[in-house]
Each structure stands twice: as C-alpha cells, then as structure tokens.
Design a protein around this motif. Structure first.
Motif, PDB file in Angstrom:
ATOM      1  N   PHE A   1       0.834  -1.198   0.000  1.00  0.00           N
ATOM      2  CA  PHE A   1       0.000   0.000   0.000  1.00  0.00           C
ATOM      3  C   PHE A   1       0.870   1.249   0.000  1.00  0.00           C
ATOM      4  CE2 PHE A   1      -2.422   3.390   2.074  1.00  0.00           C
ATOM      5  CZ  PHE A   1      -3.566   3.376   1.311  1.00  0.00           C
ATOM      6  N   GLY A   2       0.475   2.216  -0.816  1.00  0.00           N
ATOM      7  CA  GLY A   2       1.162   3.503  -0.840  1.00  0.00           C
ATOM      8  C   GLY A   2       2.253   3.611  -1.878  1.00  0.00           C
TER       9      GLY A   2
ATOM     10  N   GLU B   1       6.780   6.022  -3.960  1.00  0.00           N
ATOM     11  CA  GLU B   1       5.787   6.209  -2.905  1.00  0.00           C
ATOM     12  C   GLU B   1       4.750   7.261  -3.338  1.00  0.00           C
ATOM     13  OE1 GLU B   1       5.720   7.308   1.824  1.00  0.00           O
ATOM     14  OE2 GLU B   1       7.558   6.571   0.926  1.00  0.00           O
ATOM     15  N   ILE B   2       3.486   6.971  -3.068  1.00  0.00           N
ATOM     16  CA  ILE B   2       2.404   7.913  -3.348  1.00  0.00           C
ATOM     17  C   ILE B   2       2.322   8.879  -2.170  1.00  0.00           C
ATOM     18  CG2 ILE B   2      -0.093   8.153  -3.714  1.00  0.00           C
ATOM     19  CD1 ILE B   2      -0.047   5.287  -4.865  1.00  0.00           C
ATOM     20  N   ALA B   3       2.121  10.151  -2.458  1.00  0.00           N
ATOM     21  CA  ALA B   3       2.060  11.173  -1.409  1.00  0.00           C
ATOM     22  C   ALA B   3       0.996  10.816  -0.373  1.00  0.00           C
ATOM     23  CB  ALA B   3       1.757  12.531  -2.027  1.00  0.00           C
TER      24      ALA B   3
ATOM     25  N   VAL C   1      -6.323   5.024  -4.473  1.00  0.00           N
ATOM     26  CA  VAL C   1      -5.467   5.381  -5.615  1.00  0.00           C
ATOM     27  C   VAL C   1      -4.317   4.402  -5.731  1.00  0.00           C
ATOM     28  CG1 VAL C   1      -6.056   7.830  -5.633  1.00  0.00           C
ATOM     29  CG2 VAL C   1      -4.089   7.052  -4.344  1.00  0.00           C
ATOM     30  N   THR C   2      -3.920   4.128  -6.962  1.00  0.00           N
ATOM     31  CA  THR C   2      -2.842   3.167  -7.207  1.00  0.00           C
ATOM     32  C   THR C   2      -1.678   3.795  -7.973  1.00  0.00           C
ATOM     33  OG1 THR C   2      -3.920   2.443  -9.247  1.00  0.00           O
ATOM     34  CG2 THR C   2      -4.418   1.197  -7.237  1.00  0.00           C
ATOM     35  N   ARG C   3      -1.784   5.080  -8.255  1.00  0.00           N
ATOM     36  CA  ARG C   3      -0.726   5.761  -9.018  1.00  0.00           C
ATOM     37  C   ARG C   3      -0.360   7.087  -8.364  1.00  0.00           C
ATOM     38  NH1 ARG C   3      -2.537   4.560 -15.231  1.00  0.00           N
ATOM     39  NH2 ARG C   3      -2.754   2.323 -14.904  1.00  0.00           N
ATOM     40  N   CYS C   4       0.913   7.429  -8.488  1.00  0.00           N
ATOM     41  CA  CYS C   4       1.371   8.733  -8.009  1.00  0.00           C
ATOM     42  C   CYS C   4       0.886   9.818  -8.976  1.00  0.00           C
ATOM     43  CB  CYS C   4       2.891   8.745  -7.875  1.00  0.00           C
ATOM     44  SG  CYS C   4       3.782   8.597  -9.441  1.00  0.00           S
TER      45      CYS C   4
END
Length: 111
Positions: free
Chosen positions: A82-83, A91-93, A103-106
C-alpha cells in the motif's frame, strides 16, 4: 508507534468504514422494475421511471466498483504494498492517500 503507523491505521479504518457504508447502500438498493402497463401509467411517467431506474443501476455499478477498489487497498495494506505506485513503484504522497485511499498511481504517473 510511529506517525506512519498511526497514519496507516487511520487510513485502514477509513477504508473499512467506507466499505461498510457502500455495502449498506448496495444492500438497501431500491432499483425496482418499471411497470410498463400503459393503461395504468402515462408514457412520460414510464420514461421518467425508466430513467430513474437506469440512474439507480449506474449508481449501483459505481458503488460496486468503489468497493472493489477499496478492498484492493485493504489487500495492499495487508501485503505491505500500500502507498506505492503501480506504474513507477515510487511512494504515493500521503496526502493523496488520505484523500482517496484507493489510488494506485502517483501524481506523475496519473498525468
């Protein structure tokens, strides 16, 4: 417990709450079959009822899709994935995940 652990716990609780709410909405779905008997209901009333039924079905599909996305987020939390962006692996913000935990994309890969 670190701040990141606390944030993850809050996100997980939010996801579980959203899944519960959406499942309750899906269970109480009221998309009844439209009566087509012309002697009982006028043409415009039937058209309005059909439109309402289709809108209800579309909302149901959106809710089902959202539940699947949120359940996927829960699986990613459990697996430790996750993340992280599905595309680039970065890493996603955290702010983005707090806003929408599914959400699965940055941001970069979304654009």
């Amino acid at each position: 417990m670190t701040t990141q652990d606390t944030d993850m716990k809050q996100i997980k609780n939010k996801i579980e709450q959203l899944v519960t709410e959406l499942n309750e909405q899906l269970e109480s779905d009221q998309t009844a079959t439209v009566e087509l008997d012309q002697s009982r209901v006028g043409r415009l009333s039937r058209m309005d009822a059909l439109q309402g039924q289709q809108m209800g079905l579309a909302q149901k599909r959106r809710n089902e899709q959202r539940v699947r996305a949120l359940e996927g987020a829960l699986r990613r939390i459990e697996s430790g994935d996750f993340g992280y962006c599905f595309v680039c692996g970065e890493e996603i913000a955290p702010e983005r995940l707090k806003f929408d935990p599914a959400v699965t994309r940055c941001i970069s890969c979304t654009e």
